[in-house]
Enzyme design. Structure first.
Site, mmCIF file in Angstrom:
data_model
loop_
_atom_site.group_PDB
_atom_site.id
_atom_site.type_symbol
_atom_site.label_atom_id
_atom_site.label_comp_id
_atom_site.label_asym_id
_atom_site.label_seq_id
_atom_site.Cartn_x
_atom_site.Cartn_y
_atom_site.Cartn_z
ATOM 1 N N GLN A 214 0.828 -1.207 0.000
ATOM 2 C CA GLN A 214 0.000 0.000 0.000
ATOM 3 C C GLN A 214 0.864 1.259 0.000
ATOM 4 O OE1 GLN A 214 -2.738 -2.269 3.185
ATOM 5 N NE2 GLN A 214 -3.421 -0.173 2.893
ATOM 6 N N ARG B 179 -8.606 -1.135 8.221
ATOM 7 C CA ARG B 179 -9.681 -0.214 7.823
ATOM 8 C C ARG B 179 -10.012 0.747 8.970
ATOM 9 N NH1 ARG B 179 -14.083 -1.872 3.193
ATOM 10 N NH2 ARG B 179 -14.156 0.226 2.389
ATOM 11 N N CYS B 180 -8.976 1.420 9.417
ATOM 12 C CA CYS B 180 -9.075 2.181 10.651
ATOM 13 C C CYS B 180 -7.936 3.174 10.690
ATOM 14 C CB CYS B 180 -8.942 1.191 11.809
ATOM 15 S SG CYS B 180 -8.474 1.901 13.378
ATOM 16 N N GLU C 34 -12.821 4.163 5.433
ATOM 17 C CA GLU C 34 -12.826 3.458 6.713
ATOM 18 C C GLU C 34 -14.094 3.647 7.514
ATOM 19 O OE1 GLU C 34 -9.778 5.534 8.591
ATOM 20 O OE2 GLU C 34 -8.208 4.363 7.690
HETATM 21 N N1 PCD Z 1 -15.673 12.246 -0.491
HETATM 22 C C1 PCD Z 1 -15.223 11.172 -1.124
HETATM 23 C C2 PCD Z 1 -14.275 10.359 -0.473
HETATM 24 C C3 PCD Z 1 -13.786 9.252 -1.141
HETATM 25 N N2 PCD Z 1 -14.246 8.951 -2.372
HETATM 26 C C4 PCD Z 1 -13.695 7.729 -3.040
HETATM 27 O O1 PCD Z 1 -13.775 6.627 -2.238
HETATM 28 C C5 PCD Z 1 -12.571 5.843 -2.314
HETATM 29 C C6 PCD Z 1 -11.881 5.771 -0.922
HETATM 30 O O2 PCD Z 1 -11.342 7.026 -0.636
HETATM 31 P P1 PCD Z 1 -10.635 7.409 0.726
HETATM 32 O O3 PCD Z 1 -11.628 7.411 1.827
HETATM 33 O O4 PCD Z 1 -9.853 8.622 0.507
HETATM 34 O O5 PCD Z 1 -9.644 6.212 1.065
HETATM 35 P P2 PCD Z 1 -8.328 5.726 0.286
HETATM 36 O O6 PCD Z 1 -7.147 6.311 0.944
HETATM 37 O O7 PCD Z 1 -8.499 5.868 -1.160
HETATM 38 O O8 PCD Z 1 -8.398 4.195 0.570
HETATM 39 C C7 PCD Z 1 -7.999 3.676 1.832
HETATM 40 C C8 PCD Z 1 -9.193 2.945 2.466
HETATM 41 O O9 PCD Z 1 -9.877 2.172 1.493
HETATM 42 C C9 PCD Z 1 -10.787 1.213 1.998
HETATM 43 N N3 PCD Z 1 -11.536 0.676 0.915
HETATM 44 C C10 PCD Z 1 -11.032 -0.413 0.201
HETATM 45 N N4 PCD Z 1 -11.677 -0.786 -0.903
HETATM 46 C C11 PCD Z 1 -11.183 -1.819 -1.601
HETATM 47 N N5 PCD Z 1 -11.863 -2.226 -2.702
HETATM 48 N N6 PCD Z 1 -10.069 -2.488 -1.239
HETATM 49 C C12 PCD Z 1 -9.373 -2.125 -0.144
HETATM 50 O O10 PCD Z 1 -8.276 -2.748 0.179
HETATM 51 C C13 PCD Z 1 -9.856 -1.080 0.639
HETATM 52 N N7 PCD Z 1 -9.230 -0.671 1.808
HETATM 53 C C14 PCD Z 1 -9.979 0.138 2.719
HETATM 54 C C15 PCD Z 1 -9.030 0.795 3.673
HETATM 55 S S1 PCD Z 1 -8.427 -0.121 4.900
HETATM 56 MO MO1 PCD Z 1 -6.620 1.039 5.789
HETATM 57 O O11 PCD Z 1 -5.386 0.540 4.770
HETATM 58 O O12 PCD Z 1 -6.553 -0.187 7.061
HETATM 59 O O13 PCD Z 1 -5.855 2.140 6.920
HETATM 60 S S2 PCD Z 1 -7.772 2.781 4.749
HETATM 61 C C16 PCD Z 1 -8.683 2.105 3.585
HETATM 62 C C17 PCD Z 1 -11.700 6.512 -3.320
HETATM 63 O O14 PCD Z 1 -11.866 5.924 -4.556
HETATM 64 C C18 PCD Z 1 -12.226 7.943 -3.348
HETATM 65 O O15 PCD Z 1 -11.950 8.590 -4.446
HETATM 66 C C19 PCD Z 1 -15.176 9.741 -3.011
HETATM 67 O O16 PCD Z 1 -15.590 9.430 -4.123
HETATM 68 N N8 PCD Z 1 -15.659 10.851 -2.364
#
Ligand code: PCD
Ligand SMILES: [Cu+]
Length: 790
Positions: free
Chosen positions: A223, A373-374, A743
């Site tokens: 990432q 996702r935080c 997130e």
């Molecule tokens: N107002 C607004 C905001 C936003 N958007 C869209 O929606 C999306 C998202 O964004 P953002 O909130 O700025 O974020 P980014 O930086 O791009 O991404 C990151 C995130 O992203 C989510 N989602 C998802 N989906 C998918 N399909 N796969 C994946 O792996 C994933 N991962 C998960 C996670 S875990 Mo961490 O890394 O734990 O811290 S943190 C995170 C992109 O396409 C954009 O452009 C729109 O349209 N409007």
């Protein structure tokens, strides 16, 4: 509600343009790391430890070397010769690449087998004979904190305990005073369990070292390609692999979710082997390795307290955390925030004081602490505050929706200074909750609940009105390994008016190829269709910190807008020159400049771009290209109001999520369809820890559910019908008013579900259950409370 200033043909902000990337994804033409095949490529597999804590007495590779196709077996001792057996973690801790004498967690890498096929490598891995002397593992983090417990990190000179760090925010003395005087104090001990990112694609790489040119190309699922290039240079610079000799390429990624931010030993071993053998080496984790050994998320033990009046005014909160980091602190947090952004724990409410503190501890479990996702521990913070808000409402017998309405920060009070030091940019929490209540039919549901309760049926309504904190981050506070957390965009518009734009972020499925093009389309009026977006190649993309923490829109998205505006300024100059008027006499409409009051005197953006290469004023630089590195002035604070309705089968404890309404506020929306998809996916990853997922270890540190047979990842079958909607309060400091959204649903939904379940069970005196709340837990709690008679 969503305003589109551009036509559908241009498809700027607010258009549900179909995702460009899906053309290849839905036809099976995505290009992932495992699709890469290079001449002479070797395959790597890894022998892993069956013990959570053991001395390595001996590693016998002779049988493995006899397996047809096996060309080498690499151990920690081999790497030690080159001083490549240790590496730094993103939190500036240290981690073994391969052990020389001790293993610290089950499934830790012990030896790497290199072979001419994946199958031979797997056979070879089984044939490596390791003699261990098992030791008593330390699994319980509270025990590990005990000064009498044995010290695990004996590799650290002078370390006398297992404590990693202490961190705090807020005003301790003031908070204690409020607590000691408050009429109502509620307290719960909660555990946010250790869970795991289960992306469809596991981690993997192809390390391709070219001996002749002393150059490494690293194809990998990361990432954060640029940061990893820097880390590799730091690890391997002393053997001649300096940063200009390293190219990291991230092709398509099948889900990241925070799990593909860290550096895993497998990557470094693959690099080392390619360097030593001089051939490309592919390593692709299997499903179980991914689940058992990669960075975990959460694992916070929280003592949560809230103080308030009898009438329902929140006065203070106090949260004390013990964070189980496993064998090393390999969390992905900004340097200054070892407990991430946990101090957002005062949530959406306006009250005077709070105090949060956290201690981290080593145990014999896999390392990590990734932000699944935080935004760096905001999920844990939201769970604590939203659970405690309901707990307090229950204590004083007040409706939890009304209690929230009475305590919300008001929309006119933004920018709002939180007692733990954050400045919330904007929000309208009352509007969000009101909308969610209207959609779900809150008043009717409460009536229905009363009738059901009279019949002995269990129905619950749970609310979560959370504030997120995304877009790390302002350089004054945010860095990773010292590198400031800006992000970047580079736009090159070709003479015929079509563009390529490159970014320091890296999509893992989010749809950046579409949405970044839409931002540029909005600013320049060039159709999004004609803007090619590229990410993930460090040789071509500008340096950036990567995609996680919902930061791409707040940082790189902003960079795109600013870079495009630089180009628009240039276009204005050229238009003035061509139309022979002053710049002030020109007016902009997406896609063209025209003379004020004389709309027939017009130059389209395409004509202006062409002129930038063919007919520009004397002294002006040729070309139509711009780059911007965006350092956000503040974070963005998206929010949400979620309401969940559950029905519980009293006899079995079975939980049915009947309704789930999610009203999100992510400011201006770039692509509504993509945002809806983000919310659906995120909610499903919220129901996961709330009801299903938890990594469980026994006392010896054995993982008890190390395969997807036992670790329950919800599928479409388990997912309720998500009902989504929005309120829009633009971010005042973001160039296009957007906030992150990726997130939010995962962060905000677990407490809505937990609160609904507890609400259903509250007539039996149940005030809290730890997630995941399974049917068995519900049945057990009901039994303990005498629900089934004596
Ligand atoms: N107002 C607004 C905001 C936003 N958007 C869209 O929606 C999306 C998202 O964004 P953002 O909130 O700025 O974020 P980014 O930086 O791009 O991404 C990151 C995130 O992203 C989510 N989602 C998802 N989906 C998918 N399909 N796969 C994946 O792996 C994933 N991962 C998960 C996670 S875990 Mo961490 O890394 O734990 O811290 S943190 C995170 C992109 O396409 C954009 O452009 C729109 O349209 N409007
Ligand atoms: Cu909307």
């Amino acid at each position: 509600m969503i305003q589109c200033k551009t036509s559908k043909a241009i498809s700027g902000m607010g258009h549900s343009m179909k995702r460009k990337e899906d053309i290849r994804f839905i036809q099976g033409r995505g290009h992932y790391v495992d699709d890469i095949k290079l001449d002479g490529m070797l395959y790597m597999d890894i022998t892993r430890s069956p013990y959570a804590y053991a001395k390595i007495k001996n590693i016998d590779i002779s049988e493995a070397m006899k397996v047809p196709g096996v060309v080498a077996v690499i151990t920690g001792k081999d790497l030690e010769k080159y001083n490549l057996h240790w590496m730094p973690t993103i939190m500036s801790d240290t981690q073994m690449v391969l052990p020389t004498d001790t293993v610290m967690y089950q499934a830790q890498e012990v030896a790497a087998v290199i072979a001419t096929s994946r199958y031979a490598a797997r056979d070879g891995r089984e044939a490596v004979k390791v003699e261990y002397e098992p030791m008593q593992a330390l699994v319980d983090p509270f025990k590990a904190m005990d000064p009498s417990s044995p010290v695990l990190r004996t590799d650290k000179p002078g370390k006398t305990d297992n404590h990693i760090w202490h961190w705090e925010a807020g005003d301790k003395a003031k908070t204690e005073k409020v607590f000691s005087e408050a009429a109502v104090v509620v307290k719960e001990q909660m555990h946010i369990p250790r869970i795991h990112v289960s992306s469809i694609e596991t981690c993997g790489c192809v390390a391709d070292y070219d001996k002749i040119n002393n150059h490494l190309t690293m194809y990998m699922t990361t990432q954060a390609p640029h940061v990893l290039r820097t880390v590799f240079a730091l690890v391997a610079g002393h053997v001649g692999l300096t940063e200009e000799k390293i190219r990291v390429v991230s092709p398509d990624i099948g889900g990241g979710f925070g799990g593909k931010v860290p550096v895993y030993p497998g990557y470094v071993i693959a690099i080392a082997v390619s360097f030593l053998v001089g051939k490309p080496v592919k390593w692709i984790e299997d499903r179980s390795e991914n689940l058992q050994a990669d960075s975990f998320a959460r694992d916070y033990h929280i003592t949560a307290e809230m103080a308030g009046t009898k009438e329902g005014k929140i006065l203070a909160t106090r949260f004390k955390v013990l964070a189980d980091h496993g064998y090393t602190d390999a969390a992905a947090n900004p340097s200054k925030y070892p407990a991430g952004l946990f101090s957002i724990a005062t949530g959406s409410y306006d009250y005077g004081t709070a105090f949060v503190e956290a201690d981290a501890v080593y145990t014999n479990k896999p390392p990590g602490g990734v932000a699944y996702r935080c935004s760096f521990r905001v999920t844990e913070a939201v769970h604590a505050i939203e659970r405690m808000t309901d707990r307090y409402a229950l204590e004083i017998g007040k409706d939890p929706a009304q209690l929230r309405m009475d305590n919300f920060i008001k929309k006119e009070d933004f920018p709002w200074h939180s007692p733990t030091g954050w400045i919330y940019d904007s929000g309208d929490y009352h509007a969000g909750l009101q909308k969610a209540m209207d959609v779900v039919g809150y008043a009717d549901l409460r009536k229905e609940q009363v009738e059901k309760r009279a019949k002995g049926e269990l129905m619950g309504i749970g609310i979560s009105t959370f504030t997120e904190i995304v877009g790390a981050g302002p350089s004054k506070d945010f860095d990773i390994l010292g590198i400031k957390m800006f992000d970047s965009a580079e736009i090159r518009v070709h003479p015929t008016g079509k563009a390529i734009a490159r970014f320091g972020t890296k999509s893992q499925g989010q749809g950046h190829e579409t949405t970044y093009a839409q931002i540029i389309a909005e600013e320049l009026g060039i159709p999004a269709e004609n803007i090619q977006v590229e990410e993930g190649d460090t040789d071509t993309a500008p340096y950036g910190l990567g995609t996680y923490a919902s930061r791409s829109t707040p940082t790189a998205g902003a960079a795109a807008a600013v870079a495009a505006r630089k180009l628009r300024d240039k276009a204005r100059k050229i238009a003035a020159y061509l139309l022979e008027v002053s710049e002030d006499d020109l007016e902009w409409e997406p896609g063209k400049f025209f003379v004020k009051g004389a709309p027939e005197k017009v130059k389209t953006i395409q004509e202006l771009v062409f002129a930038a290469y063919t007919n520009f004023p004397q002294g002006m630089e040729a070309g139509f290209e711009a780059t911007h590195y965006y350092d956000p002035p503040n974070l963005t604070f998206p929010s949400g109001a979620y309401i969940c309705v559950v029905d519980i089968d009293k006899e079995t404890g079975g939980i049915h999520v009947r309704r789930f309404v999610a009203i999100d506020d992510c400011g201006h929306i770039i692509n509504p369809m993509i945002v809806q998809g983000q919310v659906h996916g995120g909610l499903t990853q919220g129901i996961a820890p709330a009801m299903y997922e938890e990594l469980i270890y026994d006392e010896a540190g054995n993982i008890l559910n190390g395969t997807l047979m036992d670790y329950l990842v919800p599928t479409a079958v388990e997912s309720p019908k998500w009902e989504t909607g929005h309120v829009v309060t633009p971010s005042p400091h973001h160039p296009i008013g957007a906030k992150g959204v990726g997130e939010s649903p995962t962060v905000g939904s677990p407490p809505a579900i937990a609160n609904a379940i507890i609400d259903a069970l509250s007539p039996f005196g149940i005030t809290h259950l730890d997630i995941p709340i399974t049917p068995f837990k519900v049945w057990k709690a009901l039994k303990e409370k005498g629900a089934y008679g004596k």
